[in-house]
Design a protein around this motif. Structure first.
Motif, PDB file in Angstrom:
ATOM      1  N   GLU A 708       0.804  -1.215   0.000  1.00  0.00           N
ATOM      2  CA  GLU A 708       0.000   0.000   0.000  1.00  0.00           C
ATOM      3  C   GLU A 708       0.840   1.269   0.000  1.00  0.00           C
ATOM      4  N   TYR A 709       2.143   1.142  -0.010  1.00  0.00           N
ATOM      5  CA  TYR A 709       3.000   2.331   0.097  1.00  0.00           C
ATOM      6  C   TYR A 709       3.071   3.121  -1.200  1.00  0.00           C
ATOM      7  N   HIS A 710       2.721   2.527  -2.304  1.00  0.00           N
ATOM      8  CA  HIS A 710       2.891   3.172  -3.604  1.00  0.00           C
ATOM      9  C   HIS A 710       1.747   4.151  -3.838  1.00  0.00           C
ATOM     10  N   LYS A 711       1.841   5.321  -3.194  1.00  0.00           N
ATOM     11  CA  LYS A 711       0.840   6.360  -3.331  1.00  0.00           C
ATOM     12  C   LYS A 711       1.440   7.525  -4.107  1.00  0.00           C
ATOM     13  N   SER A 720       8.068   2.491   4.086  1.00  0.00           N
ATOM     14  CA  SER A 720       6.722   1.925   4.029  1.00  0.00           C
ATOM     15  C   SER A 720       6.165   1.592   5.408  1.00  0.00           C
ATOM     16  N   THR A 721       7.016   1.482   6.435  1.00  0.00           N
ATOM     17  CA  THR A 721       6.545   1.121   7.774  1.00  0.00           C
ATOM     18  C   THR A 721       6.432   2.327   8.696  1.00  0.00           C
ATOM     19  N   LEU A 901       8.436   7.990  -9.180  1.00  0.00           N
ATOM     20  CA  LEU A 901       8.263   9.430  -9.071  1.00  0.00           C
ATOM     21  C   LEU A 901       7.081   9.699  -8.162  1.00  0.00           C
ATOM     22  N   ALA A 902       7.238  10.614  -7.195  1.00  0.00           N
ATOM     23  CA  ALA A 902       6.181  10.928  -6.239  1.00  0.00           C
ATOM     24  C   ALA A 902       6.052  12.441  -6.108  1.00  0.00           C
ATOM     25  N   LEU A1063       3.627   9.663 -13.406  1.00  0.00           N
ATOM     26  CA  LEU A1063       2.918   9.857 -12.146  1.00  0.00           C
ATOM     27  C   LEU A1063       1.575  10.500 -12.438  1.00  0.00           C
ATOM     28  N   ILE A1064       0.537   9.916 -11.911  1.00  0.00           N
ATOM     29  CA  ILE A1064      -0.813  10.467 -12.010  1.00  0.00           C
ATOM     30  C   ILE A1064      -1.320  10.718 -10.590  1.00  0.00           C
ATOM     31  N   PHE A1065      -1.699  11.949 -10.321  1.00  0.00           N
ATOM     32  CA  PHE A1065      -2.180  12.294  -8.990  1.00  0.00           C
ATOM     33  C   PHE A1065      -3.295  13.329  -9.105  1.00  0.00           C
TER      34      PHE A1065
END
Length: 1178
Positions: A708-711, A720-721, A901-902, A1063-1065
């Motif tokens: 679930e970390y891939h936001k 991720s933790t 990319l974030a 990246l799509i946000f």
């Protein structure tokens, strides 16, 4: 009879003693081993509910997570767990113990537990084939075994039997898992061991909870005729991706050997196929047999050929496919075709696997090219327009073998042709799958390659006779060499996609790096004929002949070694007899030969005491080569009055070490998590079922955090933790409870035991594979020392630089020198008789465009080779001798897995507040998606996050930003079409549809879109009249809002990396302006309402006193009327009442006479007072 080992000779004492003497007197570094008791790990898979049961082993097929852990986690009130979280568990445990020779396993395990031994379990998940559906990642999780007492009845006070347990994790997209078990360094010495724990999608549970194969019926009796006097056959599968292997070749039976543990255990299964084939005029059949001739296994599908029929069966893998339904039964494919052979494709590419079927009869000269994607099978007939025979303009031809080269996207065909003089000859023909011309070209008689058409090309014509090497190990075929009288009869081809080596084999062996110029390897005897090849894809290759001989070849060299039968094999057999080994018998038959984890293995059928047994055993290649070298190169030296046996050492160095190795994760892209079991309060340290269930839930939760970390929005902490680790602030309190035996559920969860590891260190060996991005390098050193056991120079002598240079030399062979380069710098260490080679492997920025993370990587390799070391240099280890001087490492060029990319929301908010001097968030604050004001200039920033190493830095490259969707609410967001995306984002738009603009002048080559960077001047929101955000209707009293779906991509505009970052946000913008018409309309309506309200207020204020006065007057008049009516009512007696009523009225009149009189008097005075006041009003 096809033995895997030689027939047992009559024991000749002198020869056996010579073999023993040769081994004992070998140089110490070749043979000396410490006297260590041999202990081995044992791992079995058991169901969740079967923990603690002895003698049980389960199959890996149930993949549904357990939902029964809530009752356990609900007890953990004061613990670093979330009571609102629903914890799940995996359906299986790994049960671990070990055994040593001479002692029972139970006693050994108890001894190991009391001395502090804990097994460390490293589970490696193999990446899936279809990277379009699943994310490509190299994921590992390291766990520690939790001791658990057996549930069996025990008379001991504390423990009789025990084992260690760890959860067996499952990951979506992965069906192949490697389990590496090692020791924590305490207790007895136990060698590391790897187990294959794969998901078997060809099992189903019956109503009585028993398991049954879906492909057929299991046969429990291994009849000797199935294996004795039966030739061995190849094991074909997609390398590294196949959970279930299948092997046919059982005579006159439609049965196969099936395994999901790489033949550690196996099953004999009779297949449920119809076996009804009838010959025809176009597909003649001389004889019918039930034998399964060809069998190929892929990630989720099995293929077989019986006679001329081809079948496939897709297993049930819910972790791979959307649906959980497999084939249900064998599917007959190519029903109207006559298939003579199946050809495997060992490597997958483009998210699919492949298999090829060669035709005969009416379709001679065609290939059916099969593609397997997510279990769906499709075949295409190639060539598309005409057969190979017609394309080559020959009357009679036949395709013998086919090889698919994914990097070039073409087929290499081995074609047998006959000319009018009935002379047979063979050619290697290339077929381009990407392009095919309908106009054939004339056959040119020039040097190869001869272009026959735009889709066919003759690469090489195989000589008619075997060349005469005249004592050389190899011979370059130029057409001018002399030949023997033996015909060259090719039977197949093999291609290694890492080394780019193509082999043509038959009663000879040819190899080529460019498919056109071939080298003849002269060590292979022309009297023999190769049956099949097996390759480790790490530089090793084994060859099996028609007479079951085994040969060995190290890629990059030209020397071939005969392993069986050989003098080295005889020495090895004699030593095994002395050790009373149970896997070697006088009567044995080799079933197949295959590589597993770079080691060569045999599947052998043994006959012992009239009992047959199938055994998987290791082929010790290094030991056989060492024995062979010792038996061929020894001499006697006289020392005093006696002779001494000595051996010639041809190894040019005595010590070889790898130094200065960088941290492996940067290049191997291996992500690793650590999860230790929770600590139990019990003094003995044994876990309970509840504590093991907690361990299950924590491991499951840890992997969920990873997935679930891939936001799109980058978290404040690049880990991720980190959300779970926020509970570390209370870890002192949890430790206090545990130290006072007050932990809930008698379980203490240490948060430091559940983390992601970013700083793995190199263990003095090259990584399993090396990923190179654009312009990156891998640098390491090779230390070679001369002396010690070297017989050319005495250890006391110090060598000069020239002597060192002539003694040892290091070479690097690159499979694609146009894509990567290697620079070797040497440094002479004179005082140590050593040379230090500094090797730099670099990408040349020329062979790859841009791709998604882990997608479409270019596969190549680097071969590190010490001159004169092949077959001569060995290093003694606790696992036996290991070959030195030849290291082959796959190199993958492109965008490495684990990079993304974030949107850097934290720095974006800081910078926007600084530049705009303010920041206004939405009225309804969403911490996961902050708002930005429409009238402010928007400065976006992005991060490049490395999920493997934990590095996170600002993206410094160029990118293109596009709004690809949007809506006024989250529920109304829609995707825009290509035309709309152009109109809403392009500075060339003339339709007044732009959503945003920027002051940057840099654009793409076609000037269609702006190019942004971290130094851009920001974005100004426009929302022109034809844009979707124009004139947004507010739904509340607050300003309108809009959600933009933004795409950021560096493809085609960023030259600093091979990575195609996409990246799509969602971007939340508030404070959007209204259109002029709607604003004027709202102004008019608002003004009208306001003026109306003011007017009403003024009128109300003016009329209020008059209305109050009128109301008071009206109220007094009404009161007077009411009072007067009441007075007359009470003073008028009723004369018509009865006597009783009259009496009652008389009584009541007496009671209220005084009140009535008072009211009457008041009424009389009131008119008088009113009358008296009237003159004052007038």
């Amino acid at each position: 009879m096809y033995p895997a080992g030689p027939a047992w000779p009559k024991l000749r004492v002198l020869r056996a003693m010579w073999a023993l003497l040769a081994v004992l007197l070998a140089p110490g570094r070749l043979w000396a081993k410490e006297d260590i008791q041999e202990c081995i790990w044992h791992v079995v898979l058991i169901k969740f509910e079967a923990v603690g049961e002895e003698g049980r082993s389960d199959r890996f097929f149930d993949l549904e997570p357990l939902e029964t852990l809530d009752s356990v986690f609900s007890l953990l009130v004061d613990a670093p767990t979330d009571q609102n979280e629903k914890y799940l568990g995996f359906p299986y445990y790994l049960k671990i113990n070990y055994s040593c020779g001479g002692e029972s396993s139970e006693a050994q395990v108890r001894k190991g537990h009391l001395t502090g031994l804990k097994p460390l379990v490293l589970v490696t998940f193999q990446s899936p084939v279809n990277f379009h559906r699943w994310k490509i990642e190299q994921l590992q999780i390291q766990m520690e075994g939790a001791p658990f007492r057996s549930k069996e009845r025990c008379n001991a006070e504390e423990v009789c039997a025990m084992s260690w347990y760890t959860p067996m994790p499952i990951k979506n997209g992965s069906v192949v898992m490697y389990v590496d078990v090692s020791s924590n360094g305490l207790g007895p010495f136990i060698q590391n061991k790897r187990f294959h724990v794969n998901i078997n999608g060809f099992l189903q549970k019956q109503q009585d909870n028993t398991l049954q194969f879906t492909v057929g019926n299991e046969i429990f009796n291994l009849i000797p005729r199935y294996f004795i006097n039966v030739p061995s056959r190849p094991l074909w599968h997609t390398v590294g991706q196949t959970p279930v292997l299948i092997l046919g070749g059982i005579p006159d039976e439609k049965s196969v050997l099936l395994t999901d543990t790489s033949f550690t255990d196996f099953f004999l299964v009779e297949l449920n196929i119809d076996s009804c084939w009838v010959g025809s005029f176009y597909c003649p059949q001389a004889s019918f047999t039930a034998t399964i001739y060809d069998a190929i296994a892929t990630e989720s599908t099995l293929f077989i050929r019986q006679n001329q029929l081809v079948y496939y069966f897709t297993g049930t893998y819910v972790t791979l496919h959307e649906s959980n339904q497999g084939s249900g039964s064998w599917v007959r494919v190519l029903a109207n075709e006559c298939i003579k052979k199946l050809c495997p494709v060992y490597a997958h590419s483009n998210g699919s696997e492949y298999v090829m079927a060669l035709t005969t009869g009416k379709r001679e000269g065609y290939v059916h090219f099969g593609t397997i994607t997510d279990g769906r099978v499709s075949f295409e007939l190639l060539p598309r327009q005409r057969s190979v025979c017609e394309g080559l303009q020959v009357m009679n031809c036949s395709i013998i073998w086919a090889v698919f080269i994914a990097g070039d996207y073409n087929l290499l065909l081995l074609v047998q042709m006959e000319d009018p003089t009935t002379r047979k000859y063979f050619q290697v023909v290339s077929y381009d799958l990407g392009f095919e011309s309908s106009e054939p070209q004339e056959v040119l008689p020039c040097s190869p390659p001869v272009v026959v058409g735009n889709y066919l090309a003759i690469l090489y014509t195989i000589p008619e006779f075997i060349p005469d090497a005249r004592g050389l190990e190899f011979l370059m075929l130029l057409g001018t060499e002399s030949h023997t009288t033996f015909l060259m009869v090719p039977k197949g081809m093999f291609y290694n996609q890492y080394s780019n080596l193509l082999y043509i084999w038959g009663n000879f062996l040819l190899q080529s790096y460019n498919y056109e110029n071939f080298i003849y390897l002269a060590d292979f005897p022309k009297e023999q004929s190769i049956k099949y090849l097996v390759n480790s894809f790490r530089g090793d290759m084994a060859i099996v002949t028609e007479t079951e001989e085994i040969w060995y070849l190290l890629e990059g060299s030209y020397r071939m070694y005969k392993l069986f039968p050989s003098r080295g094999w005889e020495v090895h057999i004699n030593l095994q007899v002395m050790h009373q080994s149970s896997v070697y018998t006088p009567n044995e038959t080799m079933v197949t030969l295959f590589y597993e984890d770079t080691k060569l293995y045999q599947l052998v059928y043994l006959m012992k005491n009239q009992q047959g047994q199938l055994v998987k055993r290791h082929v010790p290649v290094e030991q056989l080569l060492m024995y062979q070298q010792l038996s061929n190169h020894y001499f006697f030296e006289r020392q005093g009055s006696h002779l001494t046996l000595s051996f010639t050492n041809f190894c040019p160095f005595s010590v070889m070490r790898l130094r200065d190795l960088p941290n492996p994760q940067v290049y191997s892209r291996q992500e690793r998590y650590q999860a230790r079991p929770p600590r139990v309060v019990e003094p003995s340290g044994f876990h309970s079922e509840n504590s093991l269930a907690v361990y299950q839930g924590l491991v499951y939760y840890l992997l969920c955090l990873h997935s679930e970390y891939h936001k799109p929005y980058a978290d404040p902490v690049h880990d991720s933790t980190w959300r779970w680790s926020n509970k570390k602030q209370d870890q002192d309190y949890y430790f206090y409870l545990a130290s006072n035996s007050q932990s809930p559920g008698n379980v203490y969860i240490d948060m430091a035991s559940y983390e992601k590891i970013y700083d793995l260190k190199a263990d003095y060996e090259l990584p399993e594979r090396i990923f190179l991005d654009k312009g990156t390098s891998y640098v390491f050193s090779v230390f070679l020392s001369v002396g010690g056991q070297s017989l050319e120079f005495t250890p006391e002598r110090v060598l000069t630089s020239e002597e060192l240079k002539s003694t040892v030399d290091l070479g690097v062979v690159l499979a694609d020198p146009g894509c990567i380069e290697a620079v070797v710098r040497q440094k002479f260490l004179i005082n140590r008789n050593s040379v230090l080679f500094r090797v730099t492997l670099s990408d040349k920025r020329s062979c790859f465009d841009q791709g998604l993370s882990g997608h479409h990587l270019l596969e190549t390799s680097m071969l590190l080779k010490v001159a004169g070391a092949v077959g001569h240099c060995f290093q003694n280890t606790h696992q036996g001798p290991r070959m030195q001087g030849n290291l082959m490492v796959p190199v993958l060029i492109g965008c490495p897995p684990g990079k993304r990319l974030a949107f850097d929301i934290t720095y974006t908010l800081q910078y926007n507040r600084l530049q705009n001097k303010h920041y206004f968030d939405c009225v309804r604050v969403d911490p996961e998606m902050p708002c930005f004001l429409f009238r402010d200039v928007f400065y976006p920033f992005f991060l490049i996050q490395d999920l493997v190493t934990g590095d996170s830095g600002s993206f410094q490259g160029s990118y293109v930003l596009k709004v690809v969707g949007g809506g006024p609410t989250l529920d109304t967001i829609r995707e825009y079409s290509e035309e709309e995306i152009y109109r809403f984002n392009s500075p060339l738009d003339k339709t007044h549809s732009l959503i945003w603009t920027t002051k940057n002048t840099t654009t793409t080559k076609d000037s269609a879109f702006n190019i942004m960077s971290h130094q851009s001047l920001g974005i100004e929101w426009l929302c022109l009249e034809n844009s979707p955000c124009y004139d947004t209707i507010p739904h509340t009293i607050f300003a309108p809002e809009f959600f933009f779906k933004v795409l950021v991509s560096n493809r085609g505009v960023d030259k600093s990396t091979y990575c195609d970052y996409q990246l799509i946000f969602l971007l939340h913008i508030h404070g959007l302006p209204l259109s002029a018409k709607r604003a004027f309309f709202i102004l008019m309506v608002s003004s009208s309402v306001f003026i109306g309200l003011v007017t009403l207020y003024i009128i109300f204020c003016l009329l209020l006193p008059v209305m109050v006065k009128a109301w008071n007057s009206l109220r007094w008049k009404i009161n007077n009327i009411i009072m007067s009516e009441s007075y007359y009512t009470y003073t008028s007696p009723s004369r018509n009442c009865s006597g009783t009523s009259e009496t009652r009225s008389t009584v009541s009149s007496r009671v209220g006479s005084s009140d009535s009189s008072k009211v009457a008097e008041a009424n009389q005075r009131a008119p008088e007072q009113t009358w008296k006041k009237k003159p004052l009003v007038t």
